[in-house]
Design an enzyme around this catalytic site. Structure first.
Site, PDB file in Angstrom:
ATOM      1  N   CYS A 150      -2.885   5.915   9.572  1.00  0.00           N
ATOM      2  CA  CYS A 150      -2.003   5.328  10.239  1.00  0.00           C
ATOM      3  C   CYS A 150      -2.371   4.013  10.857  1.00  0.00           C
ATOM      4  O   CYS A 150      -3.317   4.000  11.763  1.00  0.00           O
ATOM      5  CB  CYS A 150      -1.283   6.294  11.181  1.00  0.00           C
ATOM      6  N   CYS A 204       3.218   8.233   1.468  1.00  0.00           N
ATOM      7  CA  CYS A 204       3.533   7.225   2.647  1.00  0.00           C
ATOM      8  C   CYS A 204       3.934   6.021   1.689  1.00  0.00           C
ATOM      9  O   CYS A 204       3.085   5.410   0.725  1.00  0.00           O
ATOM     10  CB  CYS A 204       2.534   7.057   3.329  1.00  0.00           C
ATOM     11  N   GLY A 213       5.486  -2.460   6.684  1.00  0.00           N
ATOM     12  CA  GLY A 213       6.694  -3.050   6.924  1.00  0.00           C
ATOM     13  C   GLY A 213       7.624  -2.136   7.959  1.00  0.00           C
ATOM     14  O   GLY A 213       7.309  -1.004   8.250  1.00  0.00           O
ATOM     15  N   CYS A 225       3.435  -4.878  16.249  1.00  0.00           N
ATOM     16  CA  CYS A 225       2.917  -3.798  17.131  1.00  0.00           C
ATOM     17  C   CYS A 225       1.276  -4.103  17.160  1.00  0.00           C
ATOM     18  O   CYS A 225       0.753  -4.337  16.220  1.00  0.00           O
ATOM     19  CB  CYS A 225       3.170  -2.523  16.497  1.00  0.00           C
ATOM     20  N   GLU A 234       0.904  -1.151   0.024  1.00  0.00           N
ATOM     21  CA  GLU A 234      -0.035   0.081   0.101  1.00  0.00           C
ATOM     22  C   GLU A 234       0.933   1.176   0.085  1.00  0.00           C
ATOM     23  O   GLU A 234       1.921   1.359   0.699  1.00  0.00           O
ATOM     24  CB  GLU A 234      -1.032   0.070   1.321  1.00  0.00           C
ATOM     25  N   SER A 248      10.499   6.080   9.436  1.00  0.00           N
ATOM     26  CA  SER A 248      10.041   5.637  10.673  1.00  0.00           C
ATOM     27  C   SER A 248      10.262   4.455  11.048  1.00  0.00           C
ATOM     28  O   SER A 248      10.002   3.378  10.514  1.00  0.00           O
ATOM     29  CB  SER A 248       8.669   5.903  10.738  1.00  0.00           C
ATOM     30  N   ASN A 286      -6.698   4.895  15.084  1.00  0.00           N
ATOM     31  CA  ASN A 286      -7.563   4.816  13.957  1.00  0.00           C
ATOM     32  C   ASN A 286      -8.101   3.358  14.201  1.00  0.00           C
ATOM     33  O   ASN A 286      -7.120   2.588  14.273  1.00  0.00           O
ATOM     34  CB  ASN A 286      -7.135   4.953  12.709  1.00  0.00           C
ATOM     35  N   CYS A 342      -1.402  -2.256  15.239  1.00  0.00           N
ATOM     36  CA  CYS A 342      -1.380  -2.075  13.885  1.00  0.00           C
ATOM     37  C   CYS A 342      -2.004  -3.358  12.946  1.00  0.00           C
ATOM     38  O   CYS A 342      -1.872  -4.368  13.295  1.00  0.00           O
ATOM     39  CB  CYS A 342       0.262  -2.155  13.529  1.00  0.00           C
ATOM     40  N   SER A 369       8.846   5.451  16.351  1.00  0.00           N
ATOM     41  CA  SER A 369       7.497   5.091  16.625  1.00  0.00           C
ATOM     42  C   SER A 369       7.481   4.684  18.097  1.00  0.00           C
ATOM     43  O   SER A 369       7.772   3.740  18.336  1.00  0.00           O
ATOM     44  CB  SER A 369       7.264   3.936  15.878  1.00  0.00           C
ATOM     45  N   LEU A 370       7.153   5.687  18.903  1.00  0.00           N
ATOM     46  CA  LEU A 370       7.517   5.515  20.423  1.00  0.00           C
ATOM     47  C   LEU A 370       6.030   4.920  21.115  1.00  0.00           C
ATOM     48  O   LEU A 370       6.112   4.119  21.519  1.00  0.00           O
ATOM     49  CB  LEU A 370       7.668   6.791  20.910  1.00  0.00           C
ATOM     50  N   ASN A 371       4.981   5.751  20.941  1.00  0.00           N
ATOM     51  CA  ASN A 371       3.553   5.330  21.467  1.00  0.00           C
ATOM     52  C   ASN A 371       3.479   4.929  22.857  1.00  0.00           C
ATOM     53  O   ASN A 371       2.290   4.221  23.229  1.00  0.00           O
ATOM     54  CB  ASN A 371       3.312   4.008  20.425  1.00  0.00           C
TER      55      ASN A 371
HETATM   56  S1  SF4 Z   1       4.196  -1.789  10.116  1.00  0.00           S
HETATM   57 FE1  SF4 Z   1       5.035  -0.655  11.487  1.00  0.00          FE
HETATM   58  S2  SF4 Z   1       3.372  -0.167  13.311  1.00  0.00           S
HETATM   59 FE2  SF4 Z   1       2.894  -2.131  11.840  1.00  0.00          FE
HETATM   60  S3  SF4 Z   1       3.786  -3.984  12.927  1.00  0.00           S
HETATM   61 FE3  SF4 Z   1       5.238  -3.111  11.578  1.00  0.00          FE
HETATM   62  S4  SF4 Z   1       6.414  -1.576  12.432  1.00  0.00           S
HETATM   63 FE4  SF4 Z   1       4.742  -1.842  13.985  1.00  0.00          FE
END
Ligand code: SF4
Length: 400
Positions: free
Chosen positions: A391, A157, A215, A168, A128, A245, A348, A171, A270-272
């Site tokens: 995202c 993106c 990815g 994560c 994507e 990122s 989201n 995600c 990507s801290l979160n």
């Molecule tokens: S695409 Fe990004 S946010 Fe999703 S699992 Fe992989 S590293 Fe984590």
């Protein structure tokens, strides 16, 4: 070959690294195998080598690079700078432009477009890519497809792998698991294809790239950096307009620190979560590389003047969006001593993921708490929610 990290992740080495894919196709005589070879993805140096190998002058390589990356041709027949005989010779040897192509387009009412892009491996897998136009004077969302100039800056993106191994918890891409790495041509090809679709003139139009799609770029470092090189050297984009990122892959951050400034994109972490405990729940990779290890690696990067490291922070309702979390995050950002900014993103929703979108009030309170303490903080407007382009939402529709 797989490699275990922290006992929890199977990280595969690049499945496809070169530009040759064995595809069986029938020639006119019927039945013969040819190896299809992709020109797109080769840099000027490699193209020159191929030309010399065919007994042609080396500068034919430069002409090909110009055609592929500046004129953005999609067929060898369009490379009119090469004599007809040479084009036929290339075709006869299995060479084709073979640029990744947009297989499907989803248009959002806010002007965002999400694409399923088919790569070069001929395995039918798609990734994507998202186009986010900005500053269009309020006309974003026009359904007029021909109105390609209805923007004055835009962000693309870009994906780096099919699926992802990092897992994560918030995600959707993680749900797919890891399928394969993209090649440099497949990563850069997403960009060139989208530039083409919107008639972007490199050098005139303001386009930013964010490697934040499907990815983890740093688990496909060589191919990702190969793509950056193509985009900088051949396409003519500036690394200052690119941000990569990472979920916090320390060896990748250390490698990025070694890249020359004329090639190195900016970095976003990507801290979160404001501490290791919550982060390990939300992002299990934190058990392998905790926050301090990530920050230490980031300190190794020689930042350019006015460059700042971005901490991305997805606000999960009731999990990471409280007043105490904001205070802890403020302390954490200060403690790093880095020139940094925080990008807040309200989570989201996605099917099968048990988190909640934070309330609007909570998001604003969080932002204000950081701003009041002098932390540069931005609230990222969710883009293309209706087409699952926002995202953490990528890969919503591919699975059918
Ligand atoms: S695409 Fe990004 S946010 Fe999703 S699992 Fe992989 S590293 Fe984590």
């Amino acid at each position: 070959m797989g490699k275990q990290i922290g006992g929890e992740y199977t990280i595969l080495r690049p499945a496809v690294t070169g530009n040759s894919f064995k595809l069986v196709s029938l020639d006119a005589a019927g039945g013969a195998d040819v190896t299809r070879r992709a020109l797109f993805g080769l840099d000027q140096h490699a193209l020159t080598e191929q030309m010399v190998g065919l007994g042609e002058p080396g500068w034919r390589g430069r002409q090909l690079a110009q055609a592929l990356y500046r004129q953005r041709v999609t067929e060898l027949a369009q490379v009119t700078t090469l004599p007809l005989g040479l084009r036929s010779k290339l075709e006869g040897e299995g060479w084709a432009v073979d640029r990744p192509r947009i297989a499907q387009v989803f248009q959002s009412v806010d002007g965002t477009e999400r694409y399923l892009v088919e790569g070069q491996a001929g395995d039918g897998r798609t990734v994507e890519t998202v186009w986010m136009p900005e500053g269009d004077g309020g006309d974003a969302g026009s359904e007029d497809e021909d109105d390609a100039r209805n923007w004055d800056r835009a962000t693309i993106c870009v994906s780096s792998q099919v699926g992802c191994a990092v897992n994560c918890q918030f995600c959707l891409t993680a749900k797919l698991g890891f399928e394969r790495n993209l090649t440099p041509g497949e990563i850069a090809g997403q960009v060139v294809t989208v530039l083409d679709r919107h008639g972007v003139e490199v050098g005139r139009d303001r386009v930013n790239l964010v490697f934040m799609g499907m990815g983890e770029p740093f688990l496909n470092y060589d191919n990702w950096m190969g793509a950056v090189r193509l985009l900088v050297d051949e396409v003519g984009l500036s690394p200052r307009r690119m941000t990569v990122s990472t979920s916090g892959i320390v060896p990748g951050i250390e490698r990025l620190a070694q890249e020359p400034p004329e090639l190195r994109p900016k970095l976003a972490i990507s801290l979160n979560a404001p501490n290791d405990e919550i982060r390990a729940e939300v992002m299990p990779i934190n058990r392998k590389w905790p926050i301090d290890a990530v920050v230490d690696a980031v300190r190794g990067i020689r930042l350019r003047t006015r460059e700042r490291v971005t901490f991305e922070y997805v606000l999960l309702g009731g999990v990471t969006d409280g007043a105490a979390h904001a205070r802890e995050l403020t302390r954490l950002v200060r403690r790093t001593g880095l020139p940094a900014k925080v990008n807040l993103i309200a989570w989201n929703p996605g099917p099968g993921i048990a988190y909640e979108t934070p309330e609007t009030g909570a998001v604003e309170r969080f932002r204000q708490a950081l701003a009041a303490e002098g932390v540069p903080v931005y609230l990222r407007r969710p883009r293309g929610r209706d087409i699952y382009a926002a995202c953490g939402q990528l890969k919503r529709t591919v699975e059918g």
